[in-house]
Each structure stands twice: as C-alpha cells, then as structure tokens.
Design an enzyme around this catalytic site. Structure first.
Site, PDB file in Angstrom:
ATOM      1  N   LYS A 184       0.864  -1.197   0.000  1.00  0.00           N
ATOM      2  CA  LYS A 184       0.000   0.000   0.000  1.00  0.00           C
ATOM      3  C   LYS A 184       0.903   1.251   0.000  1.00  0.00           C
ATOM      4  O   LYS A 184       1.986   1.203  -0.576  1.00  0.00           O
ATOM      5  CB  LYS A 184      -0.976  -0.051   1.174  1.00  0.00           C
ATOM      6  N   GLU A 241      -9.622  -0.484  -1.937  1.00  0.00           N
ATOM      7  CA  GLU A 241      -9.266   0.908  -1.625  1.00  0.00           C
ATOM      8  C   GLU A 241      -9.308   1.772  -2.879  1.00  0.00           C
ATOM      9  O   GLU A 241      -9.614   2.971  -2.818  1.00  0.00           O
ATOM     10  CB  GLU A 241      -7.888   0.951  -0.936  1.00  0.00           C
TER      11      GLU A 241
HETATM   12  P1  13P Z   1      -4.315  -6.430   5.572  1.00  0.00           P
HETATM   13  O1  13P Z   1      -3.520  -7.714   5.446  1.00  0.00           O
HETATM   14  O2  13P Z   1      -3.541  -5.312   6.208  1.00  0.00           O
HETATM   15  O3  13P Z   1      -5.656  -6.664   6.192  1.00  0.00           O
HETATM   16  O4  13P Z   1      -4.601  -5.906   4.076  1.00  0.00           O
HETATM   17  C1  13P Z   1      -5.113  -6.797   3.153  1.00  0.00           C
HETATM   18  C2  13P Z   1      -5.076  -6.143   1.832  1.00  0.00           C
HETATM   19  O5  13P Z   1      -5.795  -5.208   1.558  1.00  0.00           O
HETATM   20  C3  13P Z   1      -4.111  -6.671   0.845  1.00  0.00           C
HETATM   21  O6  13P Z   1      -4.357  -6.152  -0.417  1.00  0.00           O
END
Ligand code: 13P
Length: 248
Positions: free
Chosen positions: A11, A96
């Site tokens: 991210k 997202e």
């Molecule tokens: P998390 O593992 O932080 O819950 O995030 C999952 C995710 O959105 C991977 O693309």
C-alpha cells in the site's frame, strides 16, 4: 496442480531506506521458496525493487495500472511502463481503489486487459463490504465484480490471478474464517470454470488480516491458493512465516 502465491501489498508505505532493509531481510531468508513470492510496491519504488531483487526468487508488482494505453492522462502509469521495470504482477480493483478512486467494475476489467496485453499478470481483487455480507449479498457482489473481468478478457481469463478480499477483513484484524473464505473461493472457482476450460490453473488468493497465526488454516482450504498480505507484509519475519505456511 496450482502453485501457491504469497503476494505482499505494501500500500502507501515505505521509503528508500525502509524498503532496502525489508527486501534484503526477506531475500536473505527466502532462498529457493516452494511457492511464488511477490511484493507489490508503490510505483516510485519499482526501480529500486528491480535493482535489489533482480537475482533473487522474489518477484515484484505494482498496485495499480492505467486503463488507458498511452497519451494525455496526467499522473497515470501505463502497463508498458510497468513492464519496463520487470513487473510480473499488478493489483487491479483493490477495494481501496474502488472506494477512494471510484473505480467501477468496467474500469477494473479494462485495467486487467491492459496488464494482460503487456504480459503482466493482473491480480483482480473482489470482495464485499460488511453491509453487503450482512444483507446476504456476498455472492452477488463478488460474482458481479468477477463477471466484468471475464466478459472483457474472456479468451485469456486463465492468465489472471483472483484475490478475494472481504472489505470488512482488510486492516481490521478480523479475518474471514477458513470456511467463510473457502465458500466464496468455491463460488469464484465455479464461475471461472464456467468461463474457461483452463480455470483450474487460476490461483485464487485470500486477503484480509492474513498473518503468521492464521495463514496455515486458510491456506489448507482446497480453493485458497495463496494470500494477498497487507500489514503483515511490512515485517520480514511475519511475511516469511506466511511464505513458510504456504510452502508445505
Ligand atoms: P491487511 O492484510 O492489512 O488486512 O490488508 C489486506 C489487503 O488489503 C491486501 O491487499
């Protein structure tokens, strides 16, 4: 037999210094893994990752790609640009991006098409919100999201990877139970089988608070072929434990 894939999604995290530490720690312990391992990094760091990972088993990817091919699209990054940096995977339709950037099913399908045309494997993300799950709409939502991608990419659909990421499990510490995840993965598998004779090859990853403690039970389900890991991919030890869980 499908080989498993563990992909980190960093991210909007990282820095030149932090990335170097993380990548070198992962590489040092990774050796020749029994599954595929990738990190999907912010686009600005692709050159750094290419430089640091060129001679390791670690593969790399981007987190988004333009739905356009070339031209006057300020700020966009095309699939052929990603290919210049050795990118093997690109996330498309992460929740997202759907939520904060208004990406529709049709845009996601076009992005997958651009990636495939450039020889990059799109990791197509689908998943329902908590409200959708509570109103019994999970199957309808994920099937609609995947249907758009199948419709646009029919003949090469077996080249994609799918990631089921229930929105309510992302970054919340609430993981889908292995049975809840398997139920959706089986639905997605059936949809892919109906669309392609090669569907058994398609990896379907689970994402949403996957960590070292819950990875084994999720990955032991018949239709869970790997993981898309957010938070736990930012710590080498945690990420490597998930890779280890996928390797037996
Ligand atoms: P998390 O593992 O932080 O819950 O995030 C999952 C995710 O959105 C991977 O693309």
């Amino acid at each position: 037999m499908r080989s498993k894939l563990i992909a980190g999604n960093w991210k909007m995290n990282g820095s030149l210094a932090a990335n170097q530490d993380l990548l070198l720690s992962i590489e040092k312990a990774l050796g020749a893994p029994a599954c595929k391992v990738a990190v999907c990094v912010p686009a600005l760091y692709l050159a750094q990752v290419q430089h640091l990972c060129a001679s390791s088993a670690l593969l790399w990817g981007a987190q988004d790609v333009s739905a356009q091919e070339i031209g006057a699209y300020t700020g966009e990054i095309s699939a052929t640009m990603l290919r210049d940096f050795g990118v093997r995977y690109v996330l498309v339709g992460h929740s997202e991006r759907r939520q904060y950037h208004g990406e529709t099913d049709d845009v996601v399908a076009l992005k997958a098409q651009r990636a495939l045309a450039a020889g990059i494997t799109p990791i197509v993300c689908v998943g329902e919100t908590l409200a959708q799950r509570e109103s019994g709409k999970t199957a309808e939502v994920v099937k609609r999201q995947l249907a758009a991608v199948i419709h646009t990419n029919g003949h090469c659909i077996s080249e994609i990877v799918v990631a089921y990421e229930p929105v309510w499990a992302i970054g919340t510490g609430k993981t889908a139970t292995p049975e809840q995840a398997q139920e959706v993965h089986a639905l997605l598998r059936a949809q892919l089988v109906a669309a392609s004779t090669q569907a058994e090859r398609i990896a379907i990853l689970y994402g949403g608070s996957m960590n070292a403690a819950n990875a084994s039970s999720l990955l032991s389900q018949p239709d869970i072929d790997g993981g898309l890991i957010g938070g736990a991919s930012l710590k080498a030890a945690d990420f490597l434990s998930i890779v280890a869980a996928a390797s037996h």
